[in-house]
Design a protein around this motif. Structure first.
Motif, short mmCIF file in Angstrom:
data_model
loop_
_atom_site.label_atom_id
_atom_site.label_comp_id
_atom_site.label_asym_id
_atom_site.label_seq_id
_atom_site.Cartn_x
_atom_site.Cartn_y
_atom_site.Cartn_z
N UNK A 85 -19.60 12.19 0.64
CA UNK A 85 -19.27 13.43 1.33
C UNK A 85 -17.75 13.56 1.43
N UNK A 86 -17.23 14.76 1.29
CA UNK A 86 -15.79 15.02 1.28
C UNK A 86 -15.13 14.18 0.19
N UNK A 87 -15.65 14.32 -1.01
CA UNK A 87 -15.25 13.42 -2.09
C UNK A 87 -13.75 13.47 -2.41
N UNK A 88 -13.07 14.54 -1.98
CA UNK A 88 -11.64 14.67 -2.27
C UNK A 88 -10.79 13.80 -1.33
N UNK A 89 -11.42 13.23 -0.31
CA UNK A 89 -10.65 12.58 0.75
C UNK A 89 -9.93 11.32 0.25
N UNK A 90 -8.66 11.21 0.64
CA UNK A 90 -7.87 10.09 0.11
C UNK A 90 -8.29 8.74 0.69
N UNK A 91 -9.05 8.74 1.77
CA UNK A 91 -9.44 7.43 2.32
C UNK A 91 -10.47 6.72 1.43
N UNK A 92 -11.00 7.38 0.41
CA UNK A 92 -11.90 6.66 -0.50
C UNK A 92 -11.12 5.74 -1.44
N UNK A 93 -9.80 5.90 -1.47
CA UNK A 93 -9.00 5.01 -2.32
C UNK A 93 -8.39 3.94 -1.44
N UNK A 94 -8.63 2.69 -1.79
CA UNK A 94 -8.02 1.57 -1.08
C UNK A 94 -6.55 1.52 -1.46
N UNK A 95 -5.67 1.44 -0.45
CA UNK A 95 -4.24 1.54 -0.74
C UNK A 95 -3.51 0.21 -0.84
N UNK A 96 -4.20 -0.90 -0.62
CA UNK A 96 -3.52 -2.18 -0.87
C UNK A 96 -4.52 -3.21 -1.40
N UNK A 97 -4.01 -4.34 -1.85
CA UNK A 97 -4.89 -5.37 -2.39
C UNK A 97 -5.67 -4.86 -3.59
N UNK A 98 -6.97 -4.87 -3.47
CA UNK A 98 -7.86 -4.40 -4.53
C UNK A 98 -7.95 -2.87 -4.41
N UNK A 99 -7.16 -2.18 -5.22
CA UNK A 99 -6.95 -0.74 -5.01
C UNK A 99 -7.99 0.11 -5.74
N UNK A 100 -9.24 0.01 -5.28
CA UNK A 100 -10.30 0.75 -5.97
C UNK A 100 -10.50 2.13 -5.36
#
Ligand code: ADP
Ligand code: ZN
Ligand code: ZN
Length: 740
Positions: free
Chosen positions: A330-345
């Protein structure tokens, strides 16, 4: 498990993913007494240097490059059955490769801490198995008829638990004798999974779908048994959630589980209760606020199938499922779905990958889909489902840009906007004021000499906070007292510039006495209770002012809002970040979508000093989808994602030069770039210094993903031989979202 003959035993080699930054697997001999090859996905305790670590067996083979004297033996198998199934193993291996992150660390990121620490998974039961063939046991036991009878029973049933032994009437002494003769062996196994009962789930309160929803549900359910990615592109209030719920109902009725990913701050009690109330079933939640044991129990309920619905934020994409049926993002555009440190998936991208591996459908939903997803829909990779009408009688609120270039502002508010607020409050409506800046004021400066309060650990200004009165750095968290006079010219008084949520809160309270002002930002909602009580006050529907940041724009339903006021749209208009315009458009459309949700006619006002800017004009005139098409055109012309692929190499060091030098050294290792591949940098990062470290970056850009992957692979292989100077950290970010 595959059985190996006795002569092969000393040749069994386990290839293990170990949680270390080293980018490879490690070979070990099996633990003492283990002659059978463990199934991949089984945890194992190993000595590693002087530590004991928990690794995961990925392969078993018969050869190794490790010299015999150096080959160490694992200490113990920690599971009798793999804790991760083949699909998750493949997904994690794929992700480690794709994001160029050490496999062992990828596995660690996917497991709850309790399992990383080697604690047992699930409830286990002891079983006894036959260790030899029936014929040879009968020879051995010719003179021990009772033991022979028990052996025959175990052999016939394949395995026997203590409870079954009691039922059969044999004594435990007999069993011990068989065990000491080496004819049977003991092994623990997890309790068989008790999956949820699909018959117990009867959806209640299912709504009658409108035509658009109906088409979407029919299309999704036509693919209920295999992989297909759907982009559910529907304006706010168009009833996307109802589509998710009805697609889920079909899967749940088949006894299949549904995984729903939501943005970090979207996991509100309202979200959870929406699922819970519709399906009277176990909904397990996975998010960062859980204790270890809560997290483990939610994870385990998904693995055993006890949980029918798994609702979680980013990392929930790694939850094992007993019988998966559907994934929703849900809310697929949201930037929190990208991990911003370490394993950046990217959890959104992995959701699509996982659905493909599981061969199940996945729905990406948003009112403001990312350009990446829209492009995938355009190219036919995703099925594009559109919902263009709001359910019920509510209408999208008209938007207008208010030119404030020549207007005097009082704490960020123009006179026109203030009058509009007054009007809506008097009509009994709620007003939402949006400003993406928390704190009291973003700048504290000296009018006399121009001194500005700056964080000494970052190249950034301090933000003034009022409660308690402090200077805070929003980049490194440093807190400092407020000087009473200018530290530079000594006697002058300091002034603030600009306004954050706290200052506007004070100003609104003064201007609109009698109407409560509810401030919702990261500072005011540290306590969940406080947020919930504010949300309840809003739901009660009395006229009030809601003031807040991005947090307000997500997932909440505020049916009584009449006016949405965006205080300042200008910071996103001229940013160097190529995604800034997309993000600004998404934010404004999302915030605007909070207006006019129920019966109330809404209105959206955007204050700007650049009212004629094409983005703002497009924003108020075009539906988001057409605006996005324009932005996609610009991306294509500039050959930026999704029309090219990026990877950002970042370095952080004690001096700028050290970082740049190291990145240059990496750059020299790159094979001569294939056509369509560019290397930009190394240059100082837009935010040059953070938390006392100097930051630099090297951007790789390629028109073909495979070229980029090959170049990266090579770079990382040779990088193991490079010795970065001490104190230098570097990282790889594939498909970066944040280029600062
Ligand atoms: P979205 O997630 O697309 O913003 P929601 O799913 O939250 O929209 O739906 C908005 C509102 O419309 C909710 O109150 C929901 O109950 C209602 N709704 C959705 N679909 C229907 C429908 N088919 N008939 C009546 N009301 C509906
Ligand atoms: Zn001064
Ligand atoms: Zn700082």
């Amino acid at each position: 498990m595959s059985k190996l003959g006795k002569q092969d035993q000393q040749e069994l080699i386990l290839r293990i993913a170990v949680p270390t930054p080293l980018r490879r697997l490690f070979d070990y001999l099996p633990p003492p007494g283990i002659g059978q090859a463990p199934t991949p996905g089984t945890r194992v305790r190993i000595p590693f240097g002087r530590q004991k670590l928990t690794g995961i067996v990925l392969q078993c083979r018969s050869t190794t490059n490790v010299p015999p004297g150096k080959l160490r033996r694992a200490e113990a198998l920690l599971d009798n059955e793999p804790i991760l199934g083949p699909v998750l193993l493949r997904l994690l291996e794929w992700a480690a490769n794709y994001y160029q992150h050490p496999l062992g660390e990828v596995f660690s990121a996917a497991l709850p801490q309790r399992l990383r620490q080697g604690h047992p998974a699930g409830q286990s039961v002891e079983y006894w198995h036959a260790a030899v063939e029936l014929g040879s046991a009968c020879d051995t036991l010719a003179r021990a008829p009772k033991q022979k009878a028990l052996f025959e029973l175990i052999f016939e049933r394949k395995r026997l638990s203590r409870a079954q032994l009691r039922e059969s009437g044999f004594s435990s002494d007999l069993l011990r004798q068989l065990e000491s003769r080496g004819l049977v062996y003991r092994q623990d196994a997890s309790e068989p999974a008790s999956a949820f009962d699909p018959l117990a789930i009867r959806p209640c309160g299912q709504l009658e779908l409108n035509a658009g929803q109906e088409r979407a549900v029919v299309d999704i359910n036509a693919q209920r048994d295999n992989f297909r990615c759907f982009l559910l592109d529907g304006i706010t209030g168009s009833g996307k959630t109802e589509v998710y719920l009805q697609a889920m109902a079909v899967q749940l009725a088949l006894g299949r589980q549904c995984l729903v990913l939501v943005p970090e701050i979207g996991l509100t009690p309202q979200t959870v209760s929406r699922f819970q109330e519709r399906f009277d079933c176990r909904v397990s939640m996975l998010h960062s606020g859980l204790s270890d044991s809560e997290r483990f129990s939610a994870w385990d309920s998904a693995r055993t199938g006890a949980a029918a619905i798994i609702l979680g934020t980013r990392s929930a994409i790694f939850t094992p499922m007993f019988k998966p049926g559907l994934i929703v993002v849900d809310e697929e555009h949201d930037s929190s779905f990208k991990q911003q440190d370490g394993f950046r998936y990217s959890a959104r991208d992995l959701a699509v990958m996982r659905a493909r591996e599981e061969d199940i459908p996945v729905i990406l939903g948003s009112a403001t889909p990312s350009l990446e997803s829209l492009n995938n829909a355009r190219r036919g990779r995703f099925t594009h489902l559109r919902l263009d009408t709001r359910s019920g009688s509510s209408r999208p609120a008209p938007m207008r840009v208010l030119d404030i270039a020549n207007q005097g502002l009082e704490d960020g508010l123009s006179e026109t906007a203030a009058l509009a607020i007054q009007k809506h409050l008097e009509l009994g409506a709620q007003v939402l004021v949006f400003i993406n800046r928390r704190g009291y004021a973003p700048v504290l400066h000296c009018v006399n000499c121009g001194w500005v309060a700056e964080c000494d650990r970052c190249i950034a200004q301090f933000t003034l906070h009022s409660n308690p009165p402090r200077l805070r750095c929003h980049h490194c968290g440093k807190v400092s007292g407020i000087p009473s006079s200018c530290p530079h010219c000594a006697d002058s008084k300091l002034m603030t510039l600009g306004a954050g949520t706290q200052k506007i809160e004070a100003s609104l309270s003064k201007r609109f006495p009698g109407f409560p002002v509810l401030r919702i930002d990261r500072d005011s909602t540290r306590s969940r209770k406080r947020l919930d009580s504010m949300l309840m006050q809003i739901q009660a529907g009395k006229p009030c002012l809601l003031l807040g940041t991005q947090m307000l724009a997500k997932g909440h339903h505020f049916p009584d809002i009449g006016l949405v006021l965006v205080i300042d749209a200008d910071s996103g208009l001229f940013s160097a970040d190529f995604r800034a315009q997309e993000q600004l458009a998404q934010t404004i459309v999302q915030v605007a979508g909070r207006a006019g949700r129920a019966q109330r006619a809404g209105e959206v006002i955007i204050q700007s000093r650049h009212a004629g800017h094409p983005l703002l004009q497009n924003l108020i005139q075009l539906p988001y989808r057409e605006l996005a098409a324009t932005l996609l055109g610009e991306r294509e012309a500039a050959a930026m994602p999704p029309f090219s692929h990026l990877t950002l190499l970042r370095a952080e060091a004690t001096s700028m030069q050290a970082g740049i030098d190291f990145l240059r050294q990496l750059q020299r290792q790159l094979p001569s770039p294939p056509r369509g591949t560019e290397c930009l940098g190394p240059i100082p990062a837009p935010m040059e210094k953070r938390a006392g470290r100097y930051r630099s970056q090297l951007l790789l850009k390629a028109s073909r993903r495979s070229d980029l992957q090959r170049a990266l692979q090579h770079l990382l292989d040779v990088s193991e031989a490079l010795k970065p100077p001490s104190g230098l950290r570097w990282s790889v970010d594939v498909d970066p979202l944040d280029l600062t």
